[in-house]
Scaffold this motif. Sequence first.
Motif, PDB file in Angstrom:
ATOM      1  N   UNK A 145       0.830  -1.210   0.000  1.00 29.78           N
ATOM      2  CA  UNK A 145       0.000   0.000   0.000  1.00 29.78           C
ATOM      3  C   UNK A 145       0.867   1.263   0.000  1.00 29.78           C
ATOM      4  N   UNK A 146       0.348   2.300  -0.642  1.00 31.22           N
ATOM      5  CA  UNK A 146       1.101   3.553  -0.828  1.00 31.22           C
ATOM      6  C   UNK A 146       1.332   4.275   0.495  1.00 31.22           C
ATOM      7  N   UNK A 147       0.358   4.187   1.376  1.00 31.39           N
ATOM      8  CA  UNK A 147       0.430   4.850   2.682  1.00 31.39           C
ATOM      9  C   UNK A 147      -0.642   4.226   3.569  1.00 31.39           C
ATOM     10  N   UNK A 148      -0.778   4.741   4.798  1.00 34.85           N
ATOM     11  CA  UNK A 148      -1.713   4.144   5.769  1.00 34.85           C
ATOM     12  C   UNK A 148      -3.149   4.197   5.224  1.00 34.85           C
ATOM     13  N   UNK A 149      -3.577   5.386   4.817  1.00 33.03           N
ATOM     14  CA  UNK A 149      -4.960   5.517   4.346  1.00 33.03           C
ATOM     15  C   UNK A 149      -5.244   4.594   3.164  1.00 33.03           C
ATOM     16  N   UNK A 150      -4.217   4.380   2.340  1.00 35.13           N
ATOM     17  CA  UNK A 150      -4.386   3.560   1.136  1.00 35.13           C
ATOM     18  C   UNK A 150      -4.844   2.133   1.476  1.00 35.13           C
ATOM     19  N   UNK A 151      -4.462   1.644   2.661  1.00 36.73           N
ATOM     20  CA  UNK A 151      -4.924   0.309   3.088  1.00 36.73           C
ATOM     21  C   UNK A 151      -6.459   0.299   3.127  1.00 36.73           C
ATOM     22  N   UNK A 152      -7.041   1.321   3.730  1.00 41.88           N
ATOM     23  CA  UNK A 152      -8.506   1.409   3.801  1.00 41.88           C
ATOM     24  C   UNK A 152      -9.101   1.658   2.411  1.00 41.88           C
ATOM     25  N   UNK A 153      -8.421   2.521   1.651  1.00 41.24           N
ATOM     26  CA  UNK A 153      -8.906   2.894   0.317  1.00 41.24           C
ATOM     27  C   UNK A 153      -8.976   1.665  -0.594  1.00 41.24           C
ATOM     28  N   UNK A 154      -7.924   0.843  -0.537  1.00 46.68           N
ATOM     29  CA  UNK A 154      -7.871  -0.362  -1.380  1.00 46.68           C
ATOM     30  C   UNK A 154      -9.029  -1.318  -1.085  1.00 46.68           C
ATOM     31  N   UNK A 155      -9.600  -1.190   0.106  1.00 48.85           N
ATOM     32  CA  UNK A 155     -10.689  -2.097   0.483  1.00 48.85           C
ATOM     33  C   UNK A 155     -12.055  -1.416   0.448  1.00 48.85           C
ATOM     34  N   UNK A 156     -12.117  -0.252  -0.197  1.00 51.60           N
ATOM     35  CA  UNK A 156     -13.421   0.395  -0.416  1.00 51.60           C
ATOM     36  C   UNK A 156     -14.022   0.999   0.844  1.00 51.60           C
ATOM     37  N   UNK A 157     -13.169   1.522   1.745  1.00 47.56           N
ATOM     38  CA  UNK A 157     -13.684   2.004   3.035  1.00 47.56           C
ATOM     39  C   UNK A 157     -13.765   3.527   3.137  1.00 47.56           C
ATOM     40  N   UNK A 158     -13.587   4.227   2.006  1.00 44.21           N
ATOM     41  CA  UNK A 158     -13.647   5.693   2.061  1.00 44.21           C
ATOM     42  C   UNK A 158     -14.939   6.199   1.423  1.00 44.21           C
ATOM     43  N   UNK A 159     -15.694   6.986   2.194  1.00 43.02           N
ATOM     44  CA  UNK A 159     -16.888   7.616   1.625  1.00 43.02           C
ATOM     45  C   UNK A 159     -17.283   8.785   2.520  1.00 43.02           C
ATOM     46  N   UNK A 160     -18.359   9.458   2.152  1.00 41.33           N
ATOM     47  CA  UNK A 160     -18.815  10.601   2.956  1.00 41.33           C
ATOM     48  C   UNK A 160     -19.353  10.133   4.315  1.00 41.33           C
ATOM     49  N   UNK A 161     -19.473   8.829   4.511  1.00 41.31           N
ATOM     50  CA  UNK A 161     -19.916   8.295   5.806  1.00 41.31           C
ATOM     51  C   UNK A 161     -18.778   7.634   6.561  1.00 41.31           C
ATOM     52  N   UNK A 162     -17.531   7.952   6.161  1.00 41.29           N
ATOM     53  CA  UNK A 162     -16.373   7.374   6.847  1.00 41.29           C
ATOM     54  C   UNK A 162     -15.774   8.400   7.799  1.00 41.29           C
ATOM     55  N   UNK A 163     -15.492   7.948   9.017  1.00 39.25           N
ATOM     56  CA  UNK A 163     -14.871   8.829  10.010  1.00 39.25           C
ATOM     57  C   UNK A 163     -13.596   8.160  10.529  1.00 39.25           C
ATOM     58  N   UNK A 164     -12.497   8.888  10.383  1.00 40.22           N
ATOM     59  CA  UNK A 164     -11.189   8.388  10.799  1.00 40.22           C
ATOM     60  C   UNK A 164     -10.723   9.167  12.026  1.00 40.22           C
ATOM     61  N   UNK A 165     -10.491   8.446  13.114  1.00 38.63           N
ATOM     62  CA  UNK A 165     -10.010   9.117  14.322  1.00 38.63           C
ATOM     63  C   UNK A 165      -8.530   9.456  14.174  1.00 38.63           C
ATOM     64  N   UNK A 166      -8.178  10.671  14.556  1.00 35.49           N
ATOM     65  CA  UNK A 166      -6.800  11.185  14.669  1.00 35.49           C
ATOM     66  C   UNK A 166      -6.253  11.792  13.377  1.00 35.49           C
ATOM     67  N   UNK A 167      -5.663  10.998  12.485  1.00 36.81           N
ATOM     68  CA  UNK A 167      -5.103  11.570  11.250  1.00 36.81           C
ATOM     69  C   UNK A 167      -4.107  12.677  11.537  1.00 36.81           C
ATOM     70  N   UNK A 168      -3.192  12.405  12.465  1.00 41.42           N
ATOM     71  CA  UNK A 168      -2.249  13.464  12.885  1.00 41.42           C
ATOM     72  C   UNK A 168      -1.089  13.613  11.905  1.00 41.42           C
ATOM     73  N   UNK A 169      -0.627  12.474  11.369  1.00 40.89           N
ATOM     74  CA  UNK A 169       0.644  12.491  10.608  1.00 40.89           C
ATOM     75  C   UNK A 169       0.402  12.142   9.140  1.00 40.89           C
ATOM     76  N   UNK A 170      -0.527  12.810   8.508  1.00 40.71           N
ATOM     77  CA  UNK A 170      -0.910  12.437   7.147  1.00 40.71           C
ATOM     78  C   UNK A 170      -0.009  13.084   6.100  1.00 40.71           C
ATOM     79  N   UNK A 171       0.211  12.359   4.989  1.00 40.91           N
ATOM     80  CA  UNK A 171       0.945  12.946   3.865  1.00 40.91           C
ATOM     81  C   UNK A 171      -0.056  13.595   2.901  1.00 40.91           C
TER      82      UNK A 171
END
Length: 438
Positions: free
Chosen positions: A255-281
Amino acid sequence: MTDPKAHPAKAFRAAILHSLANPTDVGLEDSYQYFDDGVLLVADGHVVKVGHADDILPSLDPSVEVVVLENKLITPGFIDTHIHYPQTGMIAAYGEQLLDWLNNYTFPEEKRFADVNYAREVAVQFLDELARNGTTTALVFGTVHKESVDVFFQESEKRNLRMIAGKVLMDRNAPEDLTDTPESGYEDSKALIEKWHNKGRLHYAVTPRFAPTSTSEQLRLAGKLLEEYPDVYMHTHLSENQKEIEWVQELFPESKNYLDVYDQHGLLSSRSVFAHGIHLCDGECKRLQESDSAIAFCPTSNLFLGSGLFPLSEIEAKGIKVGMGTDVGAGTSFSLLQTMSEAYKVMQLQGKKLHPLKSLYQATLGGAKALSLDHLIGNFESGKEADFVVLDLHATQLMKFRMEHAQSLEDKLFVLMTLGDDRTVCDTYSYGQSVYNR
Ligand code: GUN
Ligand code: FE
């Protein structure tokens, strides 16, 4: 339809403040409405109207009860966009950062939720604590046990709260008695969705704990649930701690980065909430924005676990939705007032300001937007659900003394969130009905 006679119209007279829009988008002046002598008229669980007492009182039917509140401020109920109910009993656990904190404190406590009686006891305690702190809606982690979420929804339903919750999905890198399998996690989540999602004011969130504790197969089936139930939420953790981020790269080298793990599995949408996201690229920010996903900013937790300083201004400038979360039990308070105060300090440490009206927005309407619930809750527009709190401007000797020296609304509000906590909350109303009175 509820019988309107069961919930006759009632008027609350006090100072009233609510957000209309994000101050960052429209400027401070246009972001709120304030009535120093206001009336909030509610009926049948909804806001009928809000305005100045002089405008509203003459038009009221004489049969309407008017509750007069001195030295009080009414605001919308607080919205907590990330919290763990099973961690109520281990809040304030000493000495560790994220991964050791999970192993040493969190997992042992969460094992106890195999006992459904214990789960119910904690759910009741947790909901009492939310009410005591003026929180009327939350996005809530359960444990891996499906019964933990079942009792949570039962208790939320009794109080007629607008709540979102989900069973934790965790099929590796956790104690054996805290893991499910991709199939059982899928089936249990599905059964809970069928039973609870959109029942009254309740909603379900598919809840993989975080990338390290799920196999790719489990995340794939989480994505399948979201495909099958497009208006169900997705709730997880993201980019909280440097060791966590390195571990994710080791576990998902492709995976390209941390978020990409979720993205590759179809977990990103307007109903997705990610706690923290402190160190994002930049790439992660771009995908969060494109998918209209939200981040839960959890300042007390980020400070307590030494996770880092959330770059709120940069994240917002990139067009990403942000709500406030307490993240109890890594967070150290149920109070959104205290959470706002710590958010201010997190910004100070980055050389930035956080205006009190912006904080209020973040903890109310901003949270509602992060949860795609702003058509129902978050402020006092006519027709919205009557979730509100009565805050005591004279809650403590110190606050009373300090308020006497406060000139402007901004000044008073800032004192309220800097010195305020559960003692500041007099009453909490959910759907027009009292759920807490101090
Ligand atoms: N990451 C994975 N699980 C957790 C949790 O329970 N709390 C926090 N703060 N971060 C996590
Ligand atoms: Fe958390």
